[in-house]
Write a protein that holds these residues in place. Structure first.
Motif, short mmCIF file in Angstrom:
data_model
loop_
_atom_site.label_atom_id
_atom_site.label_comp_id
_atom_site.label_asym_id
_atom_site.label_seq_id
_atom_site.Cartn_x
_atom_site.Cartn_y
_atom_site.Cartn_z
N PHE A 269 0.81 -1.23 0.26
CA PHE A 269 0.05 -0.09 -0.15
C PHE A 269 0.88 1.16 0.03
CE2 PHE A 269 -2.42 -3.43 1.78
CZ PHE A 269 -3.53 -3.44 1.25
N ILE A 270 0.33 2.22 -0.67
CA ILE A 270 1.18 3.59 -0.57
C ILE A 270 1.00 4.49 0.95
CG2 ILE A 270 1.36 5.74 -2.05
CD1 ILE A 270 0.14 4.06 -4.45
N ARG A 271 2.04 4.67 1.10
CA ARG A 271 2.05 5.67 2.48
C ARG A 271 1.16 5.28 3.50
NH1 ARG A 271 3.06 11.86 0.39
NH2 ARG A 271 4.98 11.63 -0.57
N GLN A 272 1.31 4.00 3.99
CA GLN A 272 0.36 3.44 5.02
C GLN A 272 -1.11 3.89 4.99
OE1 GLN A 272 3.47 4.95 6.41
NE2 GLN A 272 4.13 3.11 5.96
N SER A 273 -1.65 4.02 3.73
CA SER A 273 -3.21 3.97 3.17
C SER A 273 -3.75 2.56 2.98
CB SER A 273 -3.18 5.23 2.12
OG SER A 273 -2.61 4.62 0.97
N ARG A 274 -4.68 2.64 2.28
CA ARG A 274 -5.40 1.37 1.64
C ARG A 274 -5.04 1.71 -0.14
NH1 ARG A 274 -5.33 -1.97 4.65
NH2 ARG A 274 -6.32 -3.13 3.13
N GLU A 275 -4.50 2.74 -0.63
CA GLU A 275 -4.23 3.00 -1.88
C GLU A 275 -3.17 1.94 -2.35
OE1 GLU A 275 -2.64 6.41 -4.98
OE2 GLU A 275 -3.14 6.71 -2.60
N PHE A 276 -3.60 1.20 -3.50
CA PHE A 276 -2.38 0.34 -4.08
C PHE A 276 -1.98 0.85 -5.38
CE2 PHE A 276 -6.27 -1.69 -4.94
CZ PHE A 276 -6.15 -2.49 -6.17
N ALA A 277 -2.78 1.58 -6.24
CA ALA A 277 -2.60 2.07 -7.53
C ALA A 277 -3.37 3.40 -7.69
CB ALA A 277 -3.00 1.06 -8.58
N HIS A 278 -2.61 4.34 -8.63
CA HIS A 278 -3.52 5.47 -9.21
C HIS A 278 -2.88 5.60 -10.66
CE1 HIS A 278 0.02 7.18 -7.13
NE2 HIS A 278 0.44 7.73 -8.46
N GLN A 279 -3.99 6.23 -11.18
CA GLN A 279 -3.69 6.51 -12.72
C GLN A 279 -3.53 8.06 -12.83
OE1 GLN A 279 -6.90 6.16 -15.41
NE2 GLN A 279 -5.79 5.01 -16.77
N HIS A 280 -2.69 8.55 -13.55
CA HIS A 280 -2.28 9.81 -13.79
C HIS A 280 -3.23 10.41 -14.80
CE1 HIS A 280 1.89 8.74 -12.39
NE2 HIS A 280 1.29 9.05 -11.31
N PRO A 281 -3.32 11.89 -14.73
CA PRO A 281 -4.43 12.40 -15.64
C PRO A 281 -4.14 12.30 -17.29
CG PRO A 281 -3.06 14.10 -14.44
CD PRO A 281 -2.56 12.60 -13.96
N PRO A 282 -5.01 12.52 -17.84
CA PRO A 282 -5.04 12.24 -19.42
C PRO A 282 -3.72 12.69 -20.24
CG PRO A 282 -7.07 12.79 -18.93
CD PRO A 282 -6.19 13.19 -17.73
N GLN A 283 -3.20 13.78 -19.84
CA GLN A 283 -1.73 14.29 -20.24
C GLN A 283 -0.86 13.52 -20.12
OE1 GLN A 283 -3.63 16.01 -18.25
NE2 GLN A 283 -2.33 16.95 -16.50
N ASP A 284 -0.87 12.62 -19.14
CA ASP A 284 0.38 11.72 -18.57
C ASP A 284 -0.19 10.22 -18.87
OD1 ASP A 284 1.77 9.81 -17.00
OD2 ASP A 284 2.17 11.46 -15.65
N GLY A 285 -1.16 9.71 -18.27
CA GLY A 285 -1.61 8.55 -18.75
C GLY A 285 -1.06 7.23 -18.17
#
Length: 151
Positions: free
Chosen positions: A76-92
């Motif tokens: 998990f990212i930074r002791q959270s429950r997040e394990f993935a994220h997608q960047h905005p369309p200009q990055d993708g």
């Protein structure tokens, strides 16, 4: 045992920036492929949507409910429950947590690079239909890691 057979990513890798924000500068995934990938990500069992825990507020993050996510702390990212994220369309591109052996495979096959200061892997956005399937398989390894199914 979960295996991941990655083909080599065709061509040179994209230019990147970072460490903050860390992302992709060229070879950007077409928006329809980004949206398809996002819909797949958000439909995984036990996933909920919440703001990302990294300084890229436009990123769309997926988190795993505690009863589904029994993976190790570094799943998990930074002791959270997040394990993935997608960047905005200009990055993708995407960031996700992966077990060390999978990170190594992803890097060696040219599908991404480790984040220089966090425990995540930058995975390059898919440029075509074949690549979305490869990126999806990598994302499923992050999901399995967060679920405690692989280490």
């Amino acid at each position: 045992m979960f295996t991941l057979n990655l083909p080599d990513r065709p061509g040179p890798g994209p230019r990147t920036r970072g460490p903050v924000p860390h992302g992709q500068l060229d070879q950007i995934a077409p928006t329809p492929l980004q949206e398809e990938l996002w819909q797949r990500m958000r439909s995984l069992s036990g996933v909920y949507l919440a703001p990302t825990h990294v300084p890229y507020p436009e990123a769309r993050a997926i988190h795993l409910a505690p009863e589904f996510g029994t993976g190790p702390d570094d799943a998990f990212i930074r002791q959270s429950r997040e394990f993935a994220h997608q960047h905005p369309p200009q990055d993708g591109s995407l960031h996700m947590t992966l077990p060390p052996d999978v990170k190594k495979l992803v890097t060696e096959a040219g599908w991404g690079i480790p984040h220089p200061i966090q425990n995540t892997q930058l995975v390059f956005g898919p440029r075509d239909r074949d690549e979305i399937e490869v990126v999806w398989q990598i994302l499923l390894r992050a999901y399995d890691y967060a679920r405690g199914r692989i280490s």
